[in-house]
Design an enzyme around this catalytic site. Sequence first.
Site, PDB file in Angstrom:
ATOM      1  N   LEU A  11      50.294  33.248  46.218  1.00  0.00           N
ATOM      2  CA  LEU A  11      51.682  34.216  46.019  1.00  0.00           C
ATOM      3  C   LEU A  11      51.844  35.267  47.074  1.00  0.00           C
ATOM      4  CD1 LEU A  11      50.871  34.448  42.243  1.00  0.00           C
ATOM      5  CD2 LEU A  11      51.716  32.267  43.490  1.00  0.00           C
TER       6      LEU A  11
ATOM      7  N   TYR B 102      47.936  38.709  30.657  1.00  0.00           N
ATOM      8  CA  TYR B 102      46.818  39.308  29.609  1.00  0.00           C
ATOM      9  C   TYR B 102      46.519  40.215  29.648  1.00  0.00           C
ATOM     10  CZ  TYR B 102      43.994  37.087  33.070  1.00  0.00           C
ATOM     11  OH  TYR B 102      43.045  36.580  34.092  1.00  0.00           O
TER      12      TYR B 102
ATOM     13  N   PRO C  97      53.132  37.964  36.101  1.00  0.00           N
ATOM     14  CA  PRO C  97      53.647  36.309  36.304  1.00  0.00           C
ATOM     15  C   PRO C  97      52.636  35.895  35.267  1.00  0.00           C
ATOM     16  CG  PRO C  97      52.384  37.245  38.102  1.00  0.00           C
ATOM     17  CD  PRO C  97      51.487  38.644  36.976  1.00  0.00           C
TER      18      PRO C  97
HETATM   19  C1  HXC Z   1      29.018  32.846  36.772  1.00  0.00           C
HETATM   20  C2  HXC Z   1      30.148  34.004  39.147  1.00  0.00           C
HETATM   21  C3  HXC Z   1      30.243  33.023  39.897  1.00  0.00           C
HETATM   22  C4  HXC Z   1      30.589  31.812  38.189  1.00  0.00           C
HETATM   23  C5  HXC Z   1      30.598  33.787  41.396  1.00  0.00           C
HETATM   24  N1  HXC Z   1      29.128  34.376  40.209  1.00  0.00           N
HETATM   25  N2  HXC Z   1      30.889  32.623  40.560  1.00  0.00           N
HETATM   26  N3  HXC Z   1      29.047  34.436  37.582  1.00  0.00           N
HETATM   27  N4  HXC Z   1      30.229  31.941  37.189  1.00  0.00           N
HETATM   28  N5  HXC Z   1      31.362  30.547  38.226  1.00  0.00           N
HETATM   29  C6  HXC Z   1      28.629  35.708  40.323  1.00  0.00           C
HETATM   30  C7  HXC Z   1      27.060  35.361  41.143  1.00  0.00           C
HETATM   31  O1  HXC Z   1      26.047  34.929  41.316  1.00  0.00           O
HETATM   32  C8  HXC Z   1      26.653  36.748  41.592  1.00  0.00           C
HETATM   33  O2  HXC Z   1      26.613  37.301  40.801  1.00  0.00           O
HETATM   34  C9  HXC Z   1      28.973  37.323  41.772  1.00  0.00           C
HETATM   35  O3  HXC Z   1      29.076  36.157  41.090  1.00  0.00           O
HETATM   36  C10 HXC Z   1      29.429  37.821  43.205  1.00  0.00           C
HETATM   37  O4  HXC Z   1      28.993  36.513  43.251  1.00  0.00           O
HETATM   38  P1  HXC Z   1      29.623  35.731  44.930  1.00  0.00           P
HETATM   39  O5  HXC Z   1      30.035  34.232  45.562  1.00  0.00           O
HETATM   40  O6  HXC Z   1      28.925  36.688  45.634  1.00  0.00           O
HETATM   41  O7  HXC Z   1      31.163  36.471  46.053  1.00  0.00           O
HETATM   42  P2  HXC Z   1      32.106  36.678  46.696  1.00  0.00           P
HETATM   43  O8  HXC Z   1      31.002  35.800  47.414  1.00  0.00           O
HETATM   44  O9  HXC Z   1      32.313  38.086  46.890  1.00  0.00           O
HETATM   45  O10 HXC Z   1      32.801  36.373  45.799  1.00  0.00           O
HETATM   46  C11 HXC Z   1      33.970  36.282  44.758  1.00  0.00           C
HETATM   47  C12 HXC Z   1      34.058  35.766  44.255  1.00  0.00           C
HETATM   48  C13 HXC Z   1      35.108  34.498  44.499  1.00  0.00           C
HETATM   49  C14 HXC Z   1      35.517  36.291  42.728  1.00  0.00           C
HETATM   50  C15 HXC Z   1      33.297  35.445  42.926  1.00  0.00           C
HETATM   51  O11 HXC Z   1      36.075  33.433  43.376  1.00  0.00           O
HETATM   52  C16 HXC Z   1      35.993  34.415  45.147  1.00  0.00           C
HETATM   53  O12 HXC Z   1      36.455  35.383  46.605  1.00  0.00           O
HETATM   54  N6  HXC Z   1      38.204  34.934  44.998  1.00  0.00           N
HETATM   55  C17 HXC Z   1      38.936  35.386  45.787  1.00  0.00           C
HETATM   56  C18 HXC Z   1      39.683  34.297  45.443  1.00  0.00           C
HETATM   57  C19 HXC Z   1      40.744  34.413  43.597  1.00  0.00           C
HETATM   58  O13 HXC Z   1      39.320  34.338  42.983  1.00  0.00           O
HETATM   59  N7  HXC Z   1      41.638  33.958  43.711  1.00  0.00           N
HETATM   60  C20 HXC Z   1      41.998  33.796  42.364  1.00  0.00           C
HETATM   61  C21 HXC Z   1      42.957  35.116  41.308  1.00  0.00           C
HETATM   62  S1  HXC Z   1      44.299  34.046  40.439  1.00  0.00           S
HETATM   63  P3  HXC Z   1      25.219  37.602  40.993  1.00  0.00           P
HETATM   64  O14 HXC Z   1      24.293  38.187  40.295  1.00  0.00           O
HETATM   65  O15 HXC Z   1      24.215  35.978  40.811  1.00  0.00           O
HETATM   66  O16 HXC Z   1      24.527  38.088  42.431  1.00  0.00           O
HETATM   67  C22 HXC Z   1      44.097  35.262  39.439  1.00  0.00           C
HETATM   68  C23 HXC Z   1      45.396  34.010  38.100  1.00  0.00           C
HETATM   69  C24 HXC Z   1      45.285  35.507  36.613  1.00  0.00           C
HETATM   70  O17 HXC Z   1      43.723  36.053  39.449  1.00  0.00           O
HETATM   71  C25 HXC Z   1      46.422  34.697  35.860  1.00  0.00           C
HETATM   72  C26 HXC Z   1      46.325  33.039  35.711  1.00  0.00           C
HETATM   73  C27 HXC Z   1      47.636  32.756  34.853  1.00  0.00           C
HETATM   74  P1  NAP Z   2      44.493  33.336  45.775  1.00  0.00           P
HETATM   75  O1  NAP Z   2      45.212  33.214  46.739  1.00  0.00           O
HETATM   76  O2  NAP Z   2      43.454  33.409  45.543  1.00  0.00           O
HETATM   77  O3  NAP Z   2      44.562  35.545  46.074  1.00  0.00           O
HETATM   78  C1  NAP Z   2      44.071  36.598  45.816  1.00  0.00           C
HETATM   79  C2  NAP Z   2      43.944  36.772  47.606  1.00  0.00           C
HETATM   80  O4  NAP Z   2      42.479  37.854  47.645  1.00  0.00           O
HETATM   81  C3  NAP Z   2      43.085  36.393  48.729  1.00  0.00           C
HETATM   82  O5  NAP Z   2      44.455  36.233  49.406  1.00  0.00           O
HETATM   83  C4  NAP Z   2      42.406  37.027  49.032  1.00  0.00           C
HETATM   84  O6  NAP Z   2      41.883  36.729  50.561  1.00  0.00           O
HETATM   85  C5  NAP Z   2      42.653  37.958  48.562  1.00  0.00           C
HETATM   86  N1  NAP Z   2      41.052  38.954  48.140  1.00  0.00           N
HETATM   87  C6  NAP Z   2      40.109  38.686  47.631  1.00  0.00           C
HETATM   88  N2  NAP Z   2      39.250  39.882  47.203  1.00  0.00           N
HETATM   89  C7  NAP Z   2      39.738  41.054  47.914  1.00  0.00           C
HETATM   90  C8  NAP Z   2      39.160  42.091  48.777  1.00  0.00           C
HETATM   91  N3  NAP Z   2      38.228  42.168  48.350  1.00  0.00           N
HETATM   92  N4  NAP Z   2      39.838  42.511  49.848  1.00  0.00           N
HETATM   93  C9  NAP Z   2      40.664  42.072  50.433  1.00  0.00           C
HETATM   94  N5  NAP Z   2      41.337  40.914  49.953  1.00  0.00           N
HETATM   95  C10 NAP Z   2      40.548  40.813  48.557  1.00  0.00           C
HETATM   96  O7  NAP Z   2      45.302  34.235  44.524  1.00  0.00           O
HETATM   97  P2  NAP Z   2      46.899  33.644  43.661  1.00  0.00           P
HETATM   98  O8  NAP Z   2      46.650  33.419  42.963  1.00  0.00           O
HETATM   99  O9  NAP Z   2      48.012  34.131  44.890  1.00  0.00           O
HETATM  100  O10 NAP Z   2      46.747  35.305  43.565  1.00  0.00           O
HETATM  101  C11 NAP Z   2      47.841  35.934  43.636  1.00  0.00           C
HETATM  102  C12 NAP Z   2      48.064  37.753  42.566  1.00  0.00           C
HETATM  103  O11 NAP Z   2      48.145  37.146  41.918  1.00  0.00           O
HETATM  104  C13 NAP Z   2      46.732  37.872  42.161  1.00  0.00           C
HETATM  105  O12 NAP Z   2      46.678  39.109  41.647  1.00  0.00           O
HETATM  106  C14 NAP Z   2      46.032  36.944  40.876  1.00  0.00           C
HETATM  107  O13 NAP Z   2      45.629  38.144  39.952  1.00  0.00           O
HETATM  108  C15 NAP Z   2      47.915  37.288  40.555  1.00  0.00           C
HETATM  109  N6  NAP Z   2      48.370  36.157  39.556  1.00  0.00           N
HETATM  110  C16 NAP Z   2      48.432  34.821  39.932  1.00  0.00           C
HETATM  111  C17 NAP Z   2      48.630  34.135  39.020  1.00  0.00           C
HETATM  112  C18 NAP Z   2      48.477  32.122  39.424  1.00  0.00           C
HETATM  113  O14 NAP Z   2      49.121  31.522  38.381  1.00  0.00           O
HETATM  114  N7  NAP Z   2      48.317  32.202  40.216  1.00  0.00           N
HETATM  115  C19 NAP Z   2      49.071  34.537  37.918  1.00  0.00           C
HETATM  116  C20 NAP Z   2      49.183  35.657  37.392  1.00  0.00           C
HETATM  117  C21 NAP Z   2      48.646  36.687  37.969  1.00  0.00           C
HETATM  118  P3  NAP Z   2      40.302  36.416  51.036  1.00  0.00           P
HETATM  119  O15 NAP Z   2      40.077  36.047  50.449  1.00  0.00           O
HETATM  120  O16 NAP Z   2      40.467  36.477  52.509  1.00  0.00           O
HETATM  121  O17 NAP Z   2      39.510  38.005  50.696  1.00  0.00           O
END
Ligand code: HXC
Ligand code: NAP
Length: 293
Positions: free
Chosen positions: A28, A157, A198
């Site tokens: 997004l 939420y 959203p």
């Molecule tokens: C349980 C988990 C886990 C899982 C990771 N961990 N995944 N625990 N179940 N599925 C634990 C690991 O074991 C570790 O703990 C700690 O979390 C950190 O994990 P890492 O892999 O070392 O962290 P990192 O590489 O920094 O990755 C961060 C992350 C990853 C949050 C886990 O998913 C990420 O990079 N996300 C960024 C993008 C993202 O999440 N986008 C979605 C946004 S959607 P320990 O104790 O073992 O060290 C959103 C939508 C909302 O927000 C609403 C939708 C309708």
């Molecule tokens: P996404 O593509 O996974 O976006 C998350 C972004 O956050 C990635 O570009 C990631 O880039 C960045 N990020 C994660 N950890 C970070 C850190 N430590 N420092 C800087 N950047 C970091 O997922 P998305 O669905 O587009 O989500 C975007 C936003 O919308 C989020 O706030 C999410 O909660 C919200 N949202 C999404 C939905 C949905 O339906 N998709 C619904 C409600 C709300 P890197 O991994 O490169 O760091």
Amino acid sequence: MENYNQPMFKAQELKDKVIVVTGGGSGLGKSMTKYFLQLGAKVVISSRDIDKLKNAAQELKNETHGEVLPIQCDVRNYNEVEAMLQTTLDTFGKVDGLLNNAAGNFISPTERLSARAFDIIIDIVLKGSKNCTLAFGKHWINSKQKNATVLNIVTTYASTGSAYVVPSATAKAGVLAMTRSLAVEWAKYGIRMNAIAPGPFPTKGAWDRLLPGDLKDKFDLSKKVPLKRMGEHQELANLAGYLMSDYSAYINGEVITIDGGEWLQGAGQFNMLEQIPQELWDQLEKMIRAKKQ
Ligand code: HXC
Ligand code: NAP
């Protein structure tokens, strides 16, 4: 309504504005960035992965011919956020908008989470949004810049809470509280603070972590939405473009839900009566009326 997925503004409504989008290299954040560029803004996209950001920046430049600068920045680290702000100022001379969009999230029963796993989500979402808001806010206040805006992406939420995404719900609720608090405190400096909540907007980042494997077929999210569809990225970009623009100058401290009615569908205790076929209502009405006599 056929044109909801079309750009709302047609002209250069964000011309000369400089906007920073955290997490702007994917999902997004990238879609909102694209629209900001089309509206004439200069945009900094930042996240942890510089290669991803560079590729996204090139793609966005090709598509929009706009000015976009990728900067590596982990929002969890205040010094990295300050450095990102400084590079933005050195490059563009000013900054007008901050879009706190970066997030981390995954589904899990809460008792399965390690303390670190819970922390990592709080740190990205709440501490990250706080770090950016504080650094940018201090800059705007110290430089006496009027007319700046912060837009926070939360979720529905954030208000209702949700099981199985508890760290995210906890953190987003904090971001919402910060939005409403600073909307009052910083209005005197010309800083507006708003949020968007959203509903489901398909992205790879969210879907991989919230609906892995066949969960996406088992839980068809569009069925939970009264409008029976998921959101289109352009719809969200339209709202974000408006909230970043001067047209929304009197909107401050608001969280705008864009979810097709999804959360209310879950909230109303009797909303499940939607499943009753129309023809059954005659019978039910008769039964209820009969009780009165
Ligand atoms: C349980 C988990 C886990 C899982 C990771 N961990 N995944 N625990 N179940 N599925 C634990 C690991 O074991 C570790 O703990 C700690 O979390 C950190 O994990 P890492 O892999 O070392 O962290 P990192 O590489 O920094 O990755 C961060 C992350 C990853 C949050 C886990 O998913 C990420 O990079 N996300 C960024 C993008 C993202 O999440 N986008 C979605 C946004 S959607 P320990 O104790 O073992 O060290 C959103 C939508 C909302 O927000 C609403 C939708 C309708
Ligand atoms: P996404 O593509 O996974 O976006 C998350 C972004 O956050 C990635 O570009 C990631 O880039 C960045 N990020 C994660 N950890 C970070 C850190 N430590 N420092 C800087 N950047 C970091 O997922 P998305 O669905 O587009 O989500 C975007 C936003 O919308 C989020 O706030 C999410 O909660 C919200 N949202 C999404 C939905 C949905 O339906 N998709 C619904 C409600 C709300 P890197 O991994 O490169 O760091």
